[in-house]
Motif scaffolding. Sequence first.
Motif, mmCIF file in Angstrom:
data_model
loop_
_atom_site.group_PDB
_atom_site.id
_atom_site.type_symbol
_atom_site.label_atom_id
_atom_site.label_comp_id
_atom_site.label_asym_id
_atom_site.label_seq_id
_atom_site.Cartn_x
_atom_site.Cartn_y
_atom_site.Cartn_z
ATOM 1 N N UNK A 135 -9.425 -56.270 36.195
ATOM 2 C CA UNK A 135 -10.440 -56.745 37.132
ATOM 3 C C UNK A 135 -11.710 -57.175 36.416
ATOM 4 N N UNK A 136 -12.131 -56.404 35.393
ATOM 5 C CA UNK A 136 -13.329 -56.784 34.658
ATOM 6 C C UNK A 136 -13.117 -58.085 33.888
ATOM 7 N N UNK A 137 -11.938 -58.268 33.317
ATOM 8 C CA UNK A 137 -11.636 -59.521 32.629
ATOM 9 C C UNK A 137 -11.702 -60.697 33.613
ATOM 10 N N UNK A 138 -11.140 -60.506 34.794
ATOM 11 C CA UNK A 138 -11.210 -61.559 35.820
ATOM 12 C C UNK A 138 -12.656 -61.861 36.203
ATOM 13 N N UNK A 139 -13.468 -60.811 36.348
ATOM 14 C CA UNK A 139 -14.875 -60.990 36.735
ATOM 15 C C UNK A 139 -15.635 -61.769 35.671
ATOM 16 N N UNK A 140 -15.382 -61.490 34.417
ATOM 17 C CA UNK A 140 -16.042 -62.209 33.327
ATOM 18 C C UNK A 140 -15.611 -63.676 33.299
ATOM 19 N N UNK A 141 -14.299 -63.889 33.432
ATOM 20 C CA UNK A 141 -13.802 -65.255 33.392
ATOM 21 C C UNK A 141 -14.300 -66.069 34.584
ATOM 22 N N UNK A 142 -14.474 -65.402 35.729
ATOM 23 C CA UNK A 142 -15.002 -66.096 36.904
ATOM 24 C C UNK A 142 -16.433 -66.572 36.690
ATOM 25 N N UNK A 143 -17.144 -65.915 35.750
ATOM 26 C CA UNK A 143 -18.514 -66.300 35.423
ATOM 27 C C UNK A 143 -18.576 -67.226 34.213
ATOM 28 N N UNK A 144 -17.402 -67.671 33.755
ATOM 29 C CA UNK A 144 -17.366 -68.610 32.648
ATOM 30 C C UNK A 144 -17.348 -67.989 31.267
ATOM 31 N N UNK A 145 -17.202 -66.650 31.175
ATOM 32 C CA UNK A 145 -17.160 -65.972 29.893
ATOM 33 C C UNK A 145 -15.708 -65.685 29.505
#
Length: 414
Positions: free
Chosen positions: A80-90
Amino acid sequence: MSLIVQKFGGTSVGTVERIQAVAHRVIQTRNAGHDVVVVVSAMGKSTDVLVDMAKQITAEPPAREMDMLLTTGEQVSIALLSMALQAEGQSAVSMTGWQAGITTEDVHTKARIVQIDPATMQDALAAGNVVIVAGFQGITEDGQITTLGRGGSDTTAVALAGALKADLCEIYTDVDGVYTADPRIVSSARKLTTISHDEMLELATLGAGVLHPRAVECAKQHGVPLVVRSSFGYEEGTRVQEEVDMEQGLIISGIAHDKNVAKITVADMPMQVDTMSKLFTTLADEHINVDVIIQSSYEADTTNVSFSVSGDEVKRTLQILLREKEHLHFGYAVAEEELAKVSIVGAGMITNPGVAAQMFRCLADAGIEIKMVSTSEIKVSCVVPLEQMENAVRSLHTSFGLDVVERAVVHSAQ
């Protein structure tokens, strides 16, 4: 570019919104020019939920299967944290403990890390990723999944910081540093700016939940710069370092408590030179951690030995003793539960006599029964009835001049 390892506990990632908040903090660190490795715990109380489900099936779940079950909690968090980061462009990549190269000894539910191969993490960092690692877990050389024990995510973070030669390891939690006592019990507890490794190790070992003891031990051994701070704000935290000056002249740095303690008495053992050796070697071989030990003799040829263990280990300890009764030659063994351990910790005790006497006098004045006592150069521990634990902590905190007017801010899981 410097490297920072950040660890976020269960409360910090307890909801999707909090995971997104963690992602924003990680991105801020990344935008400040740092490489980042993040270690996370399972969300909120999810580990407790998994344990409860297992115990609904069997009163004694197999240790191997408990490791298989409990490691899933951290895997939810990292994904979930990886998804959250990728959703912000990171760019980000999640890794289980074994994917991150963490090898442990072959012991289920409380394994120790043997070695870490950081190559996979280093490759991911070099590609511009934030690396997110599941805390609390690893794998044995023969491929068995293991866990490091409750709170083992701290150990994972510090061990990774050591293996990666990180510039800093930040432990984010639900309080903004290390306090002189648990703020949930003592609202007048004060935050420490710095604390020595030795004092922090004693506090952690004695029940202070803000850091895992093995994490502190690992930080000291490998020279990892360590800071404890809140994931809910940007206040300065507490730095754990090699040596510190006694803050404001305090002899005692903190009060720790452990509310999961039991006392076991092994009675009518033979009065022989090897009696204690045989008893505690038997328990050590079964990975039973023994704390306070008292020996008392009432007959010329027999002795009684009492010792404290974790409340979770009572049943298994008694089973081991019963199984080895013929080998150990004792009369009977009994357990006393519903106990707690309250401890004072401070490097100032080394040069200030009378600290133990003040502790005993304080507890006596508060009407608190002392059942067992243990001491070292920088701590004194007393085993007391569980129902009297909170009163003991508050009384000692006041007696040793640790109270402040301001109330500590503690964030609870919603």
